[in-house]
Design a protein around this motif. Structure first.
Motif, PDB file in Angstrom:
ATOM      1  N   SER A  81      16.696  35.055  27.572  1.00  0.00           N
ATOM      2  CA  SER A  81      15.291  35.368  27.335  1.00  0.00           C
ATOM      3  C   SER A  81      14.399  35.009  28.525  1.00  0.00           C
ATOM      4  O   SER A  81      13.215  35.294  28.514  1.00  0.00           O
ATOM      5  CB  SER A  81      14.809  34.638  26.078  1.00  0.00           C
ATOM      6  OG  SER A  81      14.924  33.248  26.305  1.00  0.00           O
ATOM      7  N   ALA A  83      12.538  35.534  31.808  1.00  0.00           N
ATOM      8  CA  ALA A  83      12.093  36.766  32.469  1.00  0.00           C
ATOM      9  C   ALA A  83      12.808  36.901  33.809  1.00  0.00           C
ATOM     10  O   ALA A  83      12.856  35.945  34.582  1.00  0.00           O
ATOM     11  CB  ALA A  83      10.586  36.718  32.679  1.00  0.00           C
ATOM     12  N   GLU A 220      17.561  40.475  37.459  1.00  0.00           N
ATOM     13  CA  GLU A 220      17.163  41.887  37.529  1.00  0.00           C
ATOM     14  C   GLU A 220      17.192  42.328  38.989  1.00  0.00           C
ATOM     15  O   GLU A 220      16.973  41.516  39.882  1.00  0.00           O
ATOM     16  CB  GLU A 220      15.729  42.034  37.016  1.00  0.00           C
ATOM     17  CG  GLU A 220      15.483  41.420  35.662  1.00  0.00           C
ATOM     18  CD  GLU A 220      15.477  42.479  34.572  1.00  0.00           C
ATOM     19  OE1 GLU A 220      15.676  43.655  34.927  1.00  0.00           O
ATOM     20  OE2 GLU A 220      15.313  42.105  33.405  1.00  0.00           O
ATOM     21  N   ARG A 231      13.719  30.151  38.002  1.00  0.00           N
ATOM     22  CA  ARG A 231      13.086  30.455  36.721  1.00  0.00           C
ATOM     23  C   ARG A 231      13.911  29.924  35.551  1.00  0.00           C
ATOM     24  O   ARG A 231      13.366  29.356  34.608  1.00  0.00           O
ATOM     25  CB  ARG A 231      12.931  31.969  36.543  1.00  0.00           C
ATOM     26  CG  ARG A 231      11.898  32.560  37.486  1.00  0.00           C
ATOM     27  CD  ARG A 231      11.663  34.003  37.115  1.00  0.00           C
ATOM     28  NE  ARG A 231      10.904  34.707  38.141  1.00  0.00           N
ATOM     29  CZ  ARG A 231      10.599  35.981  38.062  1.00  0.00           C
ATOM     30  NH1 ARG A 231      11.001  36.712  37.027  1.00  0.00           N
ATOM     31  NH2 ARG A 231       9.892  36.561  39.008  1.00  0.00           N
TER      32      ARG A 231
END
Ligand SMILES: Nc1ncnc2c1ncn2[C@@H]1O[C@H](COP(=O)(O)OP(=O)(O)OP(=O)(O)O)[C@@H](O)[C@H]1O
Ligand SMILES: [Mg+2]
Lengths: 384, 247
Positions: A81, A83, A220, A231
């Motif tokens: 979860s 990002a 990503e 992150r």
């Protein structure tokens, strides 16, 4: 004059051979032991060869690839979860006993992969197929595993039996059918690798409260792995490392926490010192023996610059020849080690370059001593 | 009546040369206001008792040792005015050496040893070896050139050393006791060779010797004692007298 310098050197065969062998010996020690050390180090992060992943997520206290500080199963979803995370998959890793058909136990490194994606599966299968891992009670092992599992196996007629695809072994009383053979790098703990799905690995392994060793993940497109790691760490409180970071973290852990680097380091140092002593001492003897000849050359009008060049050529030539032979012998010996398969061998390109540097330093140092000696010699001594 | 020979020009002129070794109490004055000269086309002998300073004087003339005070002119060049590097280059170009101990390099062949002075001057190996071969032929050792000097007799080695001293056609040849390590016959042979070399009107040969049997080869002879030149014998008669006196 340079040609004469070399002839002077080669003409004194005994001393020349002693010089070269000193440097050869140094080169050999300084190349071989660090190569074995580096080989050993590659074993410590073997799972990062066998299971490629951009990002490895682990317990905040975990530091190296064999650390077992398991995470909760729910942590996979927490990582998913974050990002910027494209996907995340559970990864089990544990060392355990596998029972063979004849009742013997063999140590294996069990790896459990996410059943749907098979993320972290070995890149190269020598036999069988990866997809069959999705069938019940299946495993993929490596060639080393086949060797180990075949030990002591007999056909009904008493001949040695080779375990292979389709054979079944038992891991903790559960059947495990071999459906593939992967090419892997050996693990530090010494056992072969056995790959299966995460859910099955958890059943094979002794039950514990938490079973999730690592989470494999990727970011990503467009995001750097470092950024994604940052992150993940920030949002989940877990430790997230890129493959490269994890590798170095593992290597440094072994460097800090084992005596191996110290042992290897002292051998290398001894090699360098012994080589330096032999080389410098022999070269010095060569210079002393030829002092009168150098003085005669000086009297006949050879400048200090010329004599310096001669000494430098003599010493560096010996250095390069000694290095060449040493490196050659080292590569033969190391190849032999590899064939033996008992130790890991890895020679990063920096190693021979560094050894060459040390050898040139030794030669340069010997040359310098000789140069000082010769430039201080009065040419008038030739009349005595 | 033929013209008298033109007076030969001095190749070496030394005036008021002082040289001492050591400091304070340990100081020894080896050369004391020495005057010395040798001309082109002559063979000048330098004789005297052991320790009187012959080798020291020779070293200073050759530029391998610096004097303390005085003038040293070699081929019109004042050595004290040159830098060390210039003296070295001067030596390479103009001076040939013959030592008592031969000082051939044992790990090089005879031919290579003889080529050394040319190589020092930067000649290519091929030319140097070719000229070395000629020089060896001149001293009567055309064979054995690929042998190492250790395989040759003392007399042959000294002739090789003379070939080396001649190979670059130097104008001054300095010989320190060239026959002292040789038997009588070889000594005579070497002296005859040097005598021949000194026939070149542009060349000066200075020979330090202890051996009275070589005296007849001299053009002139400087007698040294205790750091001074006692006298210079000018004529064959004077030298002959010294010869018989010594024998
Ligand atoms: N480098 C030196 N340091 C100190 N003393 C020296 C040095 N060179 C020569 N001497 C001294 O100077 C004196 C003259 O020496 P030199 O070699 O010139 O004598 P020589 O006439 O050549 O003697 P010989 O016939 O024995 O060869 C000797 O007393 C010698 O000990
Ligand atoms: Mg002397």
């Amino acid at each position: 004059m340079i040609r004469l310098a070399l002839k002077m050197l080669f003409g004194d065969r005994g001393k020349y051979l002693l010089l070269v062998s000193g440097l050869t010996f140094s080169t050999l020690l300084m190349t071989q032991f660090p190569s074995v050390f580096c080989g050993l180090m590659t074993w410590t992060y073997a799972n990062m060869f066998n299971s490629r992943s951009h990002i490895w997520v682990m317990d905040p206290k975990a530091e190296q690839s064999l650390d077992s500080k398991p995470l909760r199963d729910t942590d996979v979803n927490r990582v998913r979860s974050v990002a910027g995370v494209a996907w995340a998959a559970p990864y089990f890793q544990g060392t355990l006993q596998a029972r063979m058909p004849d009742g013997n136990f063999k140590l294996v490194t069990l790896v459990g992969l996410d059943a749907t994606t098979l993320a972290g599966a070995p890149a190269l299968l020598l036999q069988g197929s990866l997809d069959e891992l999705r069938l019940p009670n299946t495993i993929i092992t490596d060639e080393f595993g086949l060797d180990r599992f075949s030990e002591g196996q007999r056909n009904p007629d008493g001949s040695p039996r080779r375990i292979g695809i389709g054979d079944t072994i038992e891991i903790n009383d559960r059947e495990a059918r071999i459906v593939g053979v992967a090419k892997t790098r050996r693990s530090f703990t010494g056992g072969p690798f056995v790959f299966t799905t995460y859910d099955r690995a958890v059943l094979y392994a002794p039950q514990q409260r938490k079973m999730l060793t690592f989470i494999l993940a990727a970011g990503e497109p467009g995001l750097s792995d470092e950024e994604v790691c940052r992150r993940i760490a920030a949002e989940t409180g877990l430790r997230a490392l890129t493959e490269e970071e994890f590798r170095w973290s593992t290597i440094w852990w072994y460097v800090r926490n084992t005596g191996i680097p110290f042992a290897i380091g002292s051998i290398v140092l001894i090699g360098a010192i012994v080589g330096m002593l032999i080389a410098a001492q022999t070269f010095h003897a060569f210079v002393l023996e030829n002092l009168r000849n150098f003085a005669a050359l000086k009297a006949m009008g050879a400048s200090n610059g010329r004599l310096t060049a001669m000494l430098a050529v003599q010493s560096l030539t010996t250095g390069l020849i000694g290095y060449g032979i040493g490196a050659g012998v080292a590569s033969v010996v190391l190849r032999f080690f590899v064939r033996l398969g008992k130790v890991g061998v890895y020679t990063p390109w920096q190693l021979p370059v560094a050894v060459l540097g040390v050898i040139l330093l030794i030669s340069g140092f010997s040359a310098l001593l000789g140069i000082i000696r010769v430039t201080r010699t009065e040419p008038a001594i030739v009349f005595r | 009546m033929p013209d008298p020979l033109p007076p030969s020009r001095p190749a070496i002129t030394v005036r008021q040369l002082d040289k001492s070794f050591g400091e304070g109490d340990a100081r020894i004055d080896v050369l004391k206001r020495v005057d010395f000269s040798a001309c082109e086309g002559e063979m000048m002998f330098l004789v005297g008792p052991s320790g009187c300073g012959k080798t020291t004087l020779l070293s200073i003339i050759a530029g391998t040792l610096a004097g303390d005070a005085g003038e040293i002119d070699v081929l019109g060049q004042s050595l004290p005015r040159l830098t060390r590097a210039e003296v070295t280059a001067f030596r390479a170009r103009y001076i040939g050496f013959v030592f008592q101990q031969f000082n051939l390099i044992p790990t090089l062949t005879v031919l290579e040893n003889v080529a050394v002075p040319l190589l020092i001057q930067g000649a290519p190996m091929r030319t140097a070896l070719a000229r070395a071969q000629e020089s060896l032929a001149r001293v009567g050792i055309p064979e054995k050139v690929r042998e190492h000097p250790g395989r040759l007799s003392g007399g042959q080695q000294q002739r090789v050393a003379i070939a080396r001293a001649l190979v670059h056609e130097p104008r001054v040849i300095i010989c320190d006791e060239p026959t002292a390590s040789l038997d009588r016959e070889n000594g005579q042979r070497v002296m005859a060779l040097l005598r021949d070399v000194a026939r070149d009107p542009r060349r000066c040969v200075v020979v330090v010797t202890h051996d009275p049997r070589t005296y007849p080869f001299a053009d002139r002879m400087s007698e040294m004692e205790d750091g001074r030149i006692l006298r210079v014998l000018q004529t064959p008669a004077e030298i002959g007298a010294a010869h018989t006196e010594k024998l």
